[in-house]
Design a protein around this motif. Structure first.
Motif, PDB file in Angstrom:
ATOM      1  N   GLU A  84      -4.750 -14.200  52.297  1.00 25.06           N
ATOM      2  CA  GLU A  84      -4.668 -14.888  53.335  1.00 25.06           C
ATOM      3  C   GLU A  84      -6.209 -15.527  53.688  1.00 25.06           C
ATOM      4  OE1 GLU A  84      -1.021 -13.585  56.195  1.00 25.06           O
ATOM      5  OE2 GLU A  84      -2.728 -12.368  56.505  1.00 25.06           O
ATOM      6  N   ALA A  85      -6.213 -16.608  53.820  1.00 25.52           N
ATOM      7  CA  ALA A  85      -7.444 -17.600  54.016  1.00 25.52           C
ATOM      8  C   ALA A  85      -7.337 -18.937  54.015  1.00 25.52           C
ATOM      9  CB  ALA A  85      -8.214 -17.089  52.689  1.00 25.52           C
ATOM     10  N   ASP A  86      -8.212 -19.681  54.369  1.00 26.92           N
ATOM     11  CA  ASP A  86      -8.152 -21.038  54.364  1.00 26.92           C
ATOM     12  C   ASP A  86      -8.724 -21.323  52.797  1.00 26.92           C
ATOM     13  OD1 ASP A  86      -9.491 -21.265  57.344  1.00 26.92           O
ATOM     14  OD2 ASP A  86      -7.548 -21.681  56.739  1.00 26.92           O
ATOM     15  N   TYR A  87      -8.137 -22.368  52.037  1.00 28.62           N
ATOM     16  CA  TYR A  87      -8.374 -22.856  50.778  1.00 28.62           C
ATOM     17  C   TYR A  87      -8.801 -24.437  50.785  1.00 28.62           C
ATOM     18  CZ  TYR A  87      -6.789 -18.613  49.373  1.00 28.62           C
ATOM     19  OH  TYR A  87      -6.431 -17.124  48.982  1.00 28.62           O
ATOM     20  N   TYR A  88      -9.792 -24.792  50.030  1.00 27.35           N
ATOM     21  CA  TYR A  88     -10.110 -26.138  50.090  1.00 27.35           C
ATOM     22  C   TYR A  88     -10.257 -26.653  48.782  1.00 27.35           C
ATOM     23  CZ  TYR A  88     -11.815 -25.335  54.942  1.00 27.35           C
ATOM     24  OH  TYR A  88     -11.616 -24.917  56.181  1.00 27.35           O
TER      25      TYR A  88
END
Lengths: 110, 117
Positions: A84-88
């Motif tokens: 669970e995280a932000d992905y760029y």
């Protein structure tokens, strides 16, 4: 308005798979390699995938990348709560002479 | 192990200036391009600038061109970002990162810059 388009969020159940798309154009993804970064809350981004599909040392093979034309995709299999995280996504834009990021996709584990 | 440590952040008034530093260790600093990236509160990553190996080739995002200057000192293994004419919208965490040929392979922990009166 970002040059690269990502979905704001994706989600899947524990142990399942998610994919994140990154759509661009001929001046960026179409002619340059794509990289992916993940960012846990309150921490610095970390390189996840480079040169479209390569994984840095220490990144498990649950993470994969691909590119076709002016789009790229990040895949995560065997989803874990720690994912669970932000992905760029990111790449160089030849027309802008600038590095460009997507707006980021938040991955949630149901 | 490569390490990047930013410093120089803080609170500055609109129109003011600030100089960020990024100390590099664990790799041959002079052999890598270097980037600055920022992240406003609750927002995504915004690339700001890159300086290539010789220090003369530099590129900037439109949002900071003419106000920010990237530079490097190979003798100190340090990257800099001189920020002038700061605005409220420049409030963000600023990260330095090394370039692995058009990808950002190592990142610092970030430093907070707050522009406020």
């Amino acid at each position: 308005q970002s040059v690269l388009t990502q979905p704001p969020s994706v989600s899947a159940a524990l142990g399942q798979m998610v994919t994140i798309s990154c759509s661009g154009g001929s001046s960026n993804i179409g002619n340059n390699d794509v990289s992916w970064y993940h960012q846990l809350p309150g921490t610095a981004p970390k390189l996840l995938i480079y040169d479209n599909h390569k994984r840095p040392s220490g990144i498990p093979d649950r993470f994969s990348g691909s590119k076709f034309g002016t789009s790229a995709t990040l895949g995560i299999t065997g989803l874990q709560t720690g994912d669970e995280a932000d992905y760029y996504c990111g790449t160089w834009d030849t027309r802008l002479s600038a590095y460009v990021f997507g707006r980021g996709t938040k991955v949630s584990v149901l | 192990q490569a390490q990047l440590v930013e410093s120089g952040g803080g609170v500055v008034q609109p129109g003011g200036s600030l100089r960020l530093s990024c100390a590099a260790s664990g790799f041959t600093f002079s052999s890598y391009g270097m980037h600055w990236v920022r992240q406003a509160p609750g927002k995504g990553l915004e690339w700001l600038a890159v300086i290539w190996l010789d220090g003369n080739d530099k590129y900037y995002a439109d949002s900071v061109r003419g106000r920010f200057t990237i530079s490097r000192d190979a003798s100190q293994n340090t990257l800099f970002l001189q920020m002038n004419s700061l605005r409220a919208e420049d409030t963000a965490v600023y990260f330095c990162a090394s370039d692995g040929t058009y990808y950002l392979n190592y990142w610092g922990q970030g430093v907070l810059v707050t522009v406020s009166s």
